[in-house]
Enzyme design. Structure first.
Site, PDB file in Angstrom:
ATOM      1  N   LEU A  34       0.726  -1.188   0.193  1.00  0.00           N
ATOM      2  CA  LEU A  34      -0.100   0.105  -0.046  1.00  0.00           C
ATOM      3  C   LEU A  34       0.801   1.317  -0.058  1.00  0.00           C
ATOM      4  O   LEU A  34       0.281   2.388   0.079  1.00  0.00           O
ATOM      5  CB  LEU A  34      -1.097   0.049   1.187  1.00  0.00           C
ATOM      6  CG  LEU A  34      -2.022  -1.105   1.515  1.00  0.00           C
ATOM      7  CD1 LEU A  34      -2.844  -0.920   2.525  1.00  0.00           C
ATOM      8  CD2 LEU A  34      -2.857  -1.433   0.156  1.00  0.00           C
ATOM      9  N   ASN A  40       0.066   3.055  -4.296  1.00  0.00           N
ATOM     10  CA  ASN A  40       0.400   3.783  -2.969  1.00  0.00           C
ATOM     11  C   ASN A  40      -0.838   4.402  -2.402  1.00  0.00           C
ATOM     12  O   ASN A  40      -1.609   5.045  -3.237  1.00  0.00           O
ATOM     13  CB  ASN A  40       1.316   4.923  -2.778  1.00  0.00           C
ATOM     14  CG  ASN A  40       1.640   5.789  -1.613  1.00  0.00           C
ATOM     15  OD1 ASN A  40       1.103   5.486  -0.587  1.00  0.00           O
ATOM     16  ND2 ASN A  40       1.933   6.897  -1.798  1.00  0.00           N
ATOM     17  N   CYS A  41      -1.643   3.906  -1.369  1.00  0.00           N
ATOM     18  CA  CYS A  41      -2.726   4.518  -0.967  1.00  0.00           C
ATOM     19  C   CYS A  41      -2.882   5.305   0.280  1.00  0.00           C
ATOM     20  O   CYS A  41      -3.830   5.834   0.655  1.00  0.00           O
ATOM     21  CB  CYS A  41      -3.895   3.100  -0.581  1.00  0.00           C
ATOM     22  SG  CYS A  41      -3.777   1.911  -1.978  1.00  0.00           S
ATOM     23  N   VAL A  42      -1.854   5.505   0.928  1.00  0.00           N
ATOM     24  CA  VAL A  42      -1.372   6.307   2.082  1.00  0.00           C
ATOM     25  C   VAL A  42      -0.302   7.210   1.868  1.00  0.00           C
ATOM     26  O   VAL A  42       0.973   6.628   1.785  1.00  0.00           O
ATOM     27  CB  VAL A  42      -1.011   5.097   3.160  1.00  0.00           C
ATOM     28  CG1 VAL A  42      -1.177   5.482   4.457  1.00  0.00           C
ATOM     29  CG2 VAL A  42      -1.855   3.721   2.919  1.00  0.00           C
TER      30      VAL A  42
END
Lengths: 138, 75, 431
Positions: free
Chosen positions: C212, C244-246
């Site tokens: 993530l 990348n989610c964060v």
């Protein structure tokens, strides 16, 4: 390049997913703050970080688990490693900011499991490099 | 705290482990300590050796207090 | 390398019997055909699709990625090389763009979630994706699926949908409203063309911490890269893709990698007051030895290219700040002037130290905003996605999600709010 197993590298963690009693692991209670406090004591004694303590794009107080990789001082030299000291202080400051804002709190079993898994995954590469990685208990 | 006490005209010596930080905050008389967990001791030494180390640091600090300086000085 | 972006303006979005760009600029999407394509991946137990237009009283949460629909119409390879198709070098020829549309991926990956896009109200002012016509894909994983597998499936689905929309629209006759040309020749030609202009490069840091928190270059996990050179045109063809989610405010979505404003700005000034020599990509790994290796290598590349000025952007906060500062320090002591682009985590009053690291050479810094700033998001009429986990979104806190549907969050929770490429709706002026 395969790193030789380093007998002076330890992993300080409160993440139960690593499994109990593993060689090279030191288990700490007290949430991420407890883990950082233990790391602080080690850094004050001359240990240095091998991986940045503020991994993951969360404030550390949002994430119930923290896994830190440190190396012991070599020989008799226990002078403080300034780079590690700065990183540690930045981490503690980040924790204080998170605590003041009431980050974290109960998030349910599913979230807890995911946080534990994510913590292991973010440290996978680092532990692999220092031969501390092994399949985690799921 | 060092700066606040000095503001009132009392000379003060800062015994500290991380000398660069002490220099940055502006302490004028600095005496390096042994280590953060034990600034005036060393648990790896015998009690007699520790006493000698402690005494040496305290004496150095007292001597620093009496030494006129014109700039930040690490003793 | 020379690339033309053929931009067809999108002025609306609706479901229709065929996926095409209508004469009035409305993108019609064949919902069944799109969903059938995405459902080919057996890792989904459910896929749904929804539409959100600027001004709708709609909240999309949790957002994983945002992708701009593009496809190659001339030149080698296809967009998103190494992800959907082959790894042939892209960045040349012609690329069709549905300008004003976006694919937004949404859904549960882990028990805590990321990213809010409000299409109207206060929240809309802080996200760049409230002004795009959004096709939202909502995913539900099969039971027991490995997180890595599911994350990959979601990531690929967004890219496939983006390619499908652009390809279908182009093949059904959509015409470009404008064409932008981007051309940067080889380094020897650059140096002989503008011998007197300062040689400037862009050091593009990519988020690479792990699950993530990853970025892919031609399909390769950028964690595995050593700093290297990429032609800016390659980014326009999706050579860099986000995994990348964060955190949502400062993750570089695939959309921003495709539309990197630092690259556009350097292109605009190339030959005018600077010589845009190239782009160096580097990563943000967690181990300190990787950070030092990447930093040393990136700055060495800059020196080999004879760079005099380096623009450096980071992605994320905390340990990526260490990479940013390390790169700045190394470049400056090598005689290269630097400018840093970053957002800040300066506390709710903006008074705390903004970065987790510092160096005295970092004396020229552009801020993309304070991620700790609090915003009150009003209740929306409709939510696309899930609201259950807003409290545990980075930027949310205990009590964030109120019973009346309004949300009190830090800017950190809003997708793209403080993007460290400068792809934001916030700015500042000197009074």
């Amino acid at each position: 390049m395969i790193q030789k197993t380093a007998s002076h590298v330890i992993c300080v963690t409160n993440n139960p997913d690593w499994g109990p009693g593993r060689d090279g692991f030191e288990y700490v209670d007290g949430g991420p703050w407890g883990v950082f406090k233990r790391a602080r004591d080690l850094v004050h004694g001359g240990w240095r970080f091998l991986a940045h303590p503020l991994y993951g794009n969360f404030n550390p107080m949002r994430h119930p688990y923290r896994t830190l990789l440190l190396e012991s001082p070599s020989g008799g030299d226990r002078s403080v490693d300034m780079e590690s000291f700065s990183m540690l202080e930045a981490a503690l400051e980040s924790c204080r900011a998170g605590m003041a804002k009431n980050y974290g709190g109960e998030s349910g079993e599913a979230a807890r499991r995911d946080f534990a898994k994510l913590d292991c995954e973010l440290m996978r590469d680092a532990l692999n490099r220092y031969c501390l990685w092994a399949p985690v208990i799921s | 705290m060092v700066k606040e006490i000095e503001r009132y005209g009392l000379p003060i010596v800062h015994i500290c482990t991380i000398v660069p930080i002490s220099l940055t905050v502006g302490a004028n008389r600095i005496v390096p300590a042994i280590a953060i967990p034990h600034p005036l001791g060393d648990p790896t030494k015998t009690p007699e050796e520790e006493y000698a180390m402690r005494r040496a640091i305290v004496e150095k600090a007292l001597s620093a207090l009496q030494t006129p300086i014109t700039e930040q000085t690490v003793f | 390398m020379r690339l033309e972006l053929h931009r067809a303006r999108v002025k609306g979005i609706r479901w229709g019997s065929a996926t095409a760009l209508a004469g009035d600029g409305v993108l019609q999407v064949n919902r069944d055909e799109l969903l059938a394509l995405i459902r080919e991946d057996g890792r989904f137990a459910g896929v749904d699709a929804d539409l959100a237009s600027p001004g709708d009283r709609v909240r999309i949460v949790p957002v994983k990625d945002v992708v701009e629909p593009r496809c190659k119409i001339e030149g080698d390879g296809e967009v998103f090389p190494g992800m959907i198709g082959d790894v042939e070098t892209v960045g040349q020829g012609k690329t069709f763009v549905l300008d004003g549309a976006a694919v937004v991926t949404c859904g549960k990956i882990v028990g805590f979630q990321e990213g809010i896009i409000d299409m109207s109200g206060v929240g809309a002012e802080y996200t760049p994706y409230s002004v795009t016509f959004n096709l939202v894909l909502i995913f539900r994983p099969v039971d027991g699926i490995e997180i890595y597998e599911y994350e990959q499936a979601c990531r690929l689905a967004g890219l496939k949908a983006a390619l499908y929309l652009a390809r279908s629209a182009h093949e059904s006759g959509a015409a470009a409203d404008r064409v932008e040309t981007f051309e940067l020749p080889s380094v020897p030609e650059l140096l002989s063309a503008y011998p007197k202009l300062p040689r400037v490069a862009y050091l593009y840091q990519l988020q690479t911490q792990g699950l993530l928190h990853d970025t892919y270059v031609y399909g390769l996990d950028a964690k595995r890269l050593i700093a290297t050179i990429i032609h800016p045109n390659e980014t326009m063809d999706g050579a860099i893709v986000s995994g990348n989610c964060v955190s949502s405010c400062d993750k570089n979505s695939t959309f921003t990698h495709q539309n990197n404003p630092v690259i556009s700005a350097l292109y605009a000034r190339h030959g005018v007051d600077l010589n845009f020599v190239g782009v160096i990509i580097s990563n943000e790994n967690v181990t300190l030895i990787d950070k030092r290796r990447s930093s040393a290598y990136a700055v060495k590349l800059a020196r080999i290219l004879g760079i005099e000025g380096l623009v450096i952007s980071e992605e994320g906060f905390g340990n990526p700040d260490a990479d940013l500062i390390m790169n700045c320090h190394r470049a400056e002591i090598a005689g290269i002037r630097t400018v840093l682009i970053t957002d800040e985590y300066a506390g709710r009053d903006g008074a705390s130290q903004s970065l987790a690291d510092a160096t005295k050479e970092a004396d020229a810094v552009v801020s993309c905003g304070n991620a700790n700033m609090i915003v009150e998001l009003p209740k929306m009429d409709r939510v696309i996605g899930y609201t259950d986990y807003v409290d545990v979104i980075a930027g949310g806190f205990s009590g964030s999600l109120r019973a009346d549907g309004s949300i009190e969050v830090e800017l950190q929770a809003i997708t793209g709010a403080t993007c460290e490429l400068g792809f934001t709706r916030m700015g500042a002026k000197t009074l």
